[in-house]
Design a protein around this motif. Structure first.
Motif, PDB file in Angstrom:
ATOM      1  N   GLN A  96      52.584  -1.177  16.751  1.00  0.00           N
ATOM      2  CA  GLN A  96      51.416  -1.380  15.902  1.00  0.00           C
ATOM      3  C   GLN A  96      51.146  -2.853  15.601  1.00  0.00           C
ATOM      4  O   GLN A  96      50.357  -3.156  14.730  1.00  0.00           O
ATOM      5  N   VAL A 103      50.342  -2.659  23.403  1.00  0.00           N
ATOM      6  CA  VAL A 103      49.611  -2.024  22.318  1.00  0.00           C
ATOM      7  C   VAL A 103      48.121  -2.027  22.638  1.00  0.00           C
ATOM      8  O   VAL A 103      47.563  -3.018  23.086  1.00  0.00           O
ATOM      9  N   LEU A 104      47.479  -0.897  22.370  1.00  0.00           N
ATOM     10  CA  LEU A 104      46.051  -0.785  22.607  1.00  0.00           C
ATOM     11  C   LEU A 104      45.269  -1.142  21.352  1.00  0.00           C
ATOM     12  O   LEU A 104      45.764  -1.073  20.224  1.00  0.00           O
ATOM     13  N   GLY A 135      42.717  -0.366  18.464  1.00  0.00           N
ATOM     14  CA  GLY A 135      42.424   0.871  17.758  1.00  0.00           C
ATOM     15  C   GLY A 135      43.673   1.682  17.516  1.00  0.00           C
ATOM     16  O   GLY A 135      44.750   1.396  18.049  1.00  0.00           O
ATOM     17  N   GLY A 136      43.509   2.692  16.639  1.00  0.00           N
ATOM     18  CA  GLY A 136      44.650   3.543  16.336  1.00  0.00           C
ATOM     19  C   GLY A 136      44.572   4.121  14.947  1.00  0.00           C
ATOM     20  O   GLY A 136      43.505   4.172  14.330  1.00  0.00           O
ATOM     21  N   GLU A 137      45.728   4.513  14.426  1.00  0.00           N
ATOM     22  CA  GLU A 137      45.741   5.311  13.201  1.00  0.00           C
ATOM     23  C   GLU A 137      45.499   4.518  11.931  1.00  0.00           C
ATOM     24  O   GLU A 137      45.225   5.101  10.880  1.00  0.00           O
ATOM     25  N   ASP A 151      43.362   1.619  11.890  1.00  0.00           N
ATOM     26  CA  ASP A 151      42.392   0.625  12.354  1.00  0.00           C
ATOM     27  C   ASP A 151      41.006   1.087  11.917  1.00  0.00           C
ATOM     28  O   ASP A 151      40.423   1.986  12.502  1.00  0.00           O
ATOM     29  N   GLU A 186      42.089   4.644  19.872  1.00  0.00           N
ATOM     30  CA  GLU A 186      42.722   3.716  20.813  1.00  0.00           C
ATOM     31  C   GLU A 186      41.828   3.505  22.019  1.00  0.00           C
ATOM     32  O   GLU A 186      41.252   4.448  22.562  1.00  0.00           O
ATOM     33  N   THR A 187      41.683   2.237  22.403  1.00  0.00           N
ATOM     34  CA  THR A 187      40.764   1.855  23.475  1.00  0.00           C
ATOM     35  C   THR A 187      41.519   0.996  24.487  1.00  0.00           C
ATOM     36  O   THR A 187      42.266   0.077  24.109  1.00  0.00           O
ATOM     37  N   GLN A 188      41.298   1.246  25.758  1.00  0.00           N
ATOM     38  CA  GLN A 188      42.015   0.558  26.812  1.00  0.00           C
ATOM     39  C   GLN A 188      41.654  -0.914  26.873  1.00  0.00           C
ATOM     40  O   GLN A 188      40.489  -1.297  26.739  1.00  0.00           O
ATOM     41  N   ASN A 189      42.649  -1.779  27.079  1.00  0.00           N
ATOM     42  CA  ASN A 189      42.429  -3.208  27.254  1.00  0.00           C
ATOM     43  C   ASN A 189      42.002  -3.519  28.684  1.00  0.00           C
ATOM     44  O   ASN A 189      42.395  -2.828  29.629  1.00  0.00           O
ATOM     45  N   GLU A 210      42.682  -4.271  11.236  1.00  0.00           N
ATOM     46  CA  GLU A 210      43.735  -3.654  12.060  1.00  0.00           C
ATOM     47  C   GLU A 210      45.011  -4.481  11.921  1.00  0.00           C
ATOM     48  O   GLU A 210      44.964  -5.711  11.893  1.00  0.00           O
TER      49      GLU A 210
END
Length: 975
Positions: free
Chosen positions: A24, A60-61, A63-65, A67, A89-92, A125
């Motif tokens: 995170q 680490v991507l 976005g997430g829990e 963010d 979560e969004t791909q880099n 985030e």
């Protein structure tokens, strides 16, 4: 030895913590939020978060829990009151062009607001990447960015926040000046400004122990830290074009900075902020042996719409390294007639001979804009050592409208001018300005000089729309001089300027000049209104004129009329009857008053021939400044006081002077260049002004009618009054005397003037005050008027149409076109040095509030009195006012007036609340209760009791909130 169970558990916990931490944290480098509106009449927006991440030792991507995208509207019932959403979560996407370990990601969300307002959209985030050197504990610091949008219709349609074309990751070398430009532009054409701020970790919360990149902590020798090694390092942002300069980096490392890009729009005479984008960016500084590349950019240019621009930008490098040239601008993204450059995509190419970027743009009328387009050019070198340096330069291109073209112009009935021009070249122009002056001016605009420049002596006659109600082009205009007719004897000349719509705005080059024949001399023509002596009681003004040459019936008798002010009929009086052509007006206050004159001619039978145009005295103002005195002067006359080749004269003398001959000539001014302004610093004899000495001045204007008549060829010389002041006056004027007694609002008269409850009448407040007594009166230049809605509120100064503080030169002011009478006023005096005195005591006006409720209604669906309403004359939905005696038939004296809010509660005979109502939104102040409970149940017939908390629009806070109690008989049975 076997490890103990406790040690195993401890190591397991550490591993879990490290795993959780790496899942995170340690990844966010930079980012911003941009917003696009669906349409002008929509509250739907697309919100895009763009971030740049660290990929070194982490996967680490974005976005997430934890963010959070916060929409800034305080929560929404559809989201259970939460202020925003969690970003998934969004791909880099790796960005090798920005260097190792850098990727980018973005997320777009569609959101519709429930109403207009100001919203700060934010994204937060955990956490920033580790190792940022100019803040403490970056690895444990949340990343926070925000963008502000304003959806108030007052500002017009604003569909886009600024777009930032250049990525927020950049690199540099220690000891070498570093530059960056975000390449920002606004698709709506709004103007941008830039401001450095401190990075945030939460709303209104800065990161811990932030330090500017040029902080002494990062330098071994701060005093020689710049690139030339001859001064301290600097770090700043250009507020106009956004270029960030760091001259020069000290220690190697990763630095984070933040800045905001504000967008501005010119609305009703003022520049108003529409919002901002806050960019958080990262600078990666390395120890490297490299010299910065450079760009050779064309000069900034202005071109007429329709011009083709072909230019070559050159790139060089002191080390002869390969370089890449990139260009960023909104003009490359236009859907039609976009600019282009090559090579694109940009590639590295040798810098010897210089690398090239070819630029091409076919401009059109759609590209006209008040502000220049910024083309941000970036050159990056590629050193064999693996390092790279960049240089940014900004090239400005302004596209302007071509000048309008005349067809013809001529006199109509010797009173008006008929003007005609070609259909304007640019169909997207919105309006045409019509400018007029007396006598010709052979002005030709410079390449970048658009619109009507000041000081040329032209007056704006009118602004007309380019197309009529049927969308046909408008190409003609009749100038009647506001119905007064053109001044006899004058030669009028006209020019045109085309205006383009906001927010891009823009104006054309001014047209060539077209001149009329001289207006026939059918009335007396004033040539002089000159102050001969300055005094409050024994002043003298000389008025001269010529006889009507193109009118029969001579010899003529003349009646001289005088009024106060530059124009108009304030206190107009007849001061002389004569057969001559000169009159000396004596024993008047020429020191503090402005006068205007008109001459009425009668023929030998006493019949009225005609009246001259109005001509005023020249009014001179003096503003004391430190070690100097600034003079400005003006007059409203039918001739021109700004004539090519004719210079105004400034005279100066000692205190006590009353006659122009008492003063000595100190300078002559070409007012077409300087304007009607002069600053005396003692330059005429090289002796500085003495702050303890009072200096007296008079200005002699020189004017012309541009006439071919020998009696009107001039020039005509006119003196202002003499004015005296000291330089560097820092003492404010006295407080204006207590405002004069004024008549309070007569409520019976107000109601009597209403034809119905629903119609409106013009509301205005007239305030009067007295000039301070004695010496306090001598130095007053003007007054400011302050207003507050209530007696205990904050008083703010009134402004004029241009957004500047209102300047009142009389001792009264009429505040017009008000929504209500309620308001309090205070007055301050401002002297010629710009010093403002103490505010006067307040003078207040108040409204005539009223609110009355009936005591019976019959909700039985017979279309008569079916709802319980405050008295009004409305057409209530479901009511037939013409056939039943409902409250709308009552006298207008009983109708609700000046009511802001109503909170209404109904109780049954046992004291239990059965209904409540609060105005606001779509709920009116009239209540319109249908006899049902708050739950929608029909209430039985009977007597109910109510309490209405009514908030009135009043200046007196004690009268604002009132409680009205009563009873109402609810009858359901049909009569």
């Amino acid at each position: 030895m076997k490890p103990s169970l406790l040690r195993i558990l401890y190591l397991s916990l550490v591993i879990l913590l490290i795993s959780a931490y790496s899942a995170q944290a340690t990844h966010l480098r930079a980012g911003e939020i941009t917003v696009r509106r669906d349409a002008c009449n929509s509250l739907k927006f697309w919100i895009t978060i763009t971030v740049f991440t660290n990929t070194i030792n982490t996967n680490v991507l974005f976005g997430g829990e934890d963010d959070i995208l916060d929409f800034g509207d305080g929560g929404d019932p559809d989201r259970d009151g939460r202020p925003g959403i969690l970003v998934p979560e969004t791909q880099n996407t790796l960005r090798p062009d920005l260097g190792e370990g850098i990727a980018t990601a973005s997320f777009t969300y569609e959101y519709t607001y429930r109403g207009n307002g100001t919203y700060i959209i934010s994204y937060s985030e955990p956490n920033r990447n580790a190792g940022v050197v100019n803040m403490d504990g970056s690895v444990n610091t949340r990343f926070y960015i925000e963008t502000k949008i304003i959806t108030d219709p007052f500002y017009g349609c604003n569909e886009n926040t600024p777009v930032l074309g250049v990525p927020p990751i950049d690199r540099g070398c220690t000891g070498v000046a570093w530059f960056h430009n975000p390449g920002a532009y606004d698709l709506d054409g709004d103007s941008l400004s830039y401001e450095m701020v401190i990075p945030f970790r939460a709303r209104q919360t800065t990161v811990v122990n932030y330090r500017d990149p040029n902080n002494p902590k990062f330098y071994s020798n701060f005093n020689t830290g710049n690139e030339q090694k001859n001064g301290a390092p600097t770090f700043n942002i250009n507020p106009v074009d956004g270029t960030i300069t760091w001259d020069a980096p000290g220690a190697a490392g990763e630095y984070n900075i933040a800045f905001i890009i504000k967008e501005w729009r010119f609305v009703e005479g003022r520049w108003r902020e529409l919002g901002f984008v806050r960019r958080d960016m990262q600078i990666i500084i390395e120890d490297c042996d490299n010299e910065r590349p450079d760009l050779i950019v064309p000069e900034d240019i202005c071109v007429e719409a329709g011009t083709t621009i072909d230019e070559t930008i050159l790139g060089i490098d002191p080390d002869n390294d390969n370089v890449r040239i990139e260009a960023f601008s909104e003009i490359f993204n236009f859907t039609e007639n976009a600019a282009t450059y090559s090579p694109k995509p940009a590639t590295f190419q040798p810098s010897l001979p210089p690398a090239q970027l070819k630029f091409h743009w076919q401009t059109t009328c759609a590209h006209v804009k008040s502000q220049p387009y910024q083309v941000v050019l970036k050159i990056t070198d590629k050193s064999p050592t693996g390092s790279s340096l960049v240089t940014f330069k900004t090239w400005l291109i302004r596209v302007v409208g071509p000048p309008p073209q005349w067809v013809n112009a001529g006199l109509v009935a010797n009173q008006s001018a008929a003007l005609q021009w070609d259909n304007y070249f640019c169909n997207n122009a919105e309006s045409m300005q019509i400018w007029r002056r007396v006598d010709s001016n052979p002005f030709e605009p410079d390449t970048c000089q658009t619109g009507m420049p000041p000081n040329l002596g032209y007056t704006l006659v009118d602004v007309i729309q380019m197309r009529d109600a049927n969308n046909n082009p408008v190409t003609s205009y009749t100038d009647t001089n506001n119905g007064k007719g053109l001044a006899p004897g004058a030669k009028y000349c006209y020019r045109l300027v085309a205006i383009f719509p906001e927010p891009k705005g823009g104006e054309s080059y001014v047209s060539s000049e077209v001149c009329l024949d001289q207006v026939p001399i059918t009335a007396p023509v004033i040539t002089n209104v000159s102050v001969q002596e300055t005094s409050t009681t024994s002043g003298k003004i000389e008025v001269k004129w010529i006889a009507p040459k193109d009118a029969p019936g001579g010899p003529f008798t003349y009646e001289v009329f005088r009024a106060e002010g530059f124009t108009g009929n304030a206190d107009i009086v007849s001061v002389a009857t004569t057969t001559g052509l000169t009159f000396i007006d004596q024993n008047i206050n020429t020191e503090n008053r402005i006068y205007n004159y008109r001459i009425l001619a009668r023929d030998n039978n006493g019949a009225l021939v005609d009246t001259s145009a109005v001509a005023s005295t020249v009014r001179l103002e003096a503003q004391s400044q430190l070690n100097r005195i600034q003079l400005t002067w003006s007059a409203d006359v039918p001739w021109s006081n700004q004539v090519p080749g004719l210079k105004h004269r400034i005279y100066r003398g000692e205190e006590g002077a009353t006659l122009p001959g008492d003063l000595q000539l100190i300078t002559e001014l070409d007012v077409l260049t300087t304007g009607l302004i002069y600053t005396d610093e003692g330059q005429h004899n090289g002796v500085p002004l003495d702050r303890g000495t009072t200096y007296c001045y008079v200005v002699e204007t020189v004017g012309s009618y541009g006439s071919t008549d020998p009696d009107l060829q001039g020039p005509f010389f006119n003196f202002s009054q003499i004015i005296c002041t000291r330089p560097g006056d820092e003492n404010p004027p006295c407080k204006p005397a207590t405002p004069l007694a004024h008549e309070p609002v007569n409520c019976d008269d107000y109601v009597g003037r209403l034809e119905t409850c629903n119609n409106s009448i013009s509301i205005s407040n007239t305030i009067k005050w007295s000039r301070p007594a004695g010496d306090c009166d001598d130095d007053i230049s003007f007054y400011r008027v302050y207003v507050s809605p209530t007696s205990n509120g904050i008083f703010v100064p009134l402004v004029d149409r241009t957004g500047n503080f209102l300047q009142v030169r009389d001792t009264f002011y009429v505040h017009q076109n008000l929504p209500s009478f309620a308001g309090c006023y205070k007055i301050s005096a401002v002297d010629r040095s710009g010093n403002e005195g103490e505010l006067s005591d307040a003078i207040c006006f108040d409204n005539c509030p009223y609110y009355e409720l009936p005591n019976v209604f019959t909700p039985n669906n017979d279309f008569c009195n079916d709802v319980f309403s405050a008295y009004s004359e409305r057409d209530i939905v479901g009511e037939n006012a013409s056939s039943c005696g409902n409250p709308s038939d009552q006298s207008k004296a009983r109708c609700a007036r000046f009511v802001r809010k109503v909170v209404f509660r109904v109780y049954n005979r046992w004291g239990k609340e059965v209904y409540n109502y609060e105005s606001g939104g779509e709920r009116t102040i009239y209540i319109d209760w249908d006899g049902r409970s708050s739950e929608g149940r029909e209430l039985a017939s009977g007597v109910y009791y109510y309490v209405a908390d009514v908030t009135f629009d009043t200046a007196n806070p004690a009268k604002r909130d009132q409680v009205i109690k009563g009873w109402v008989n609810l009858i359901r049975e049909a009569p």
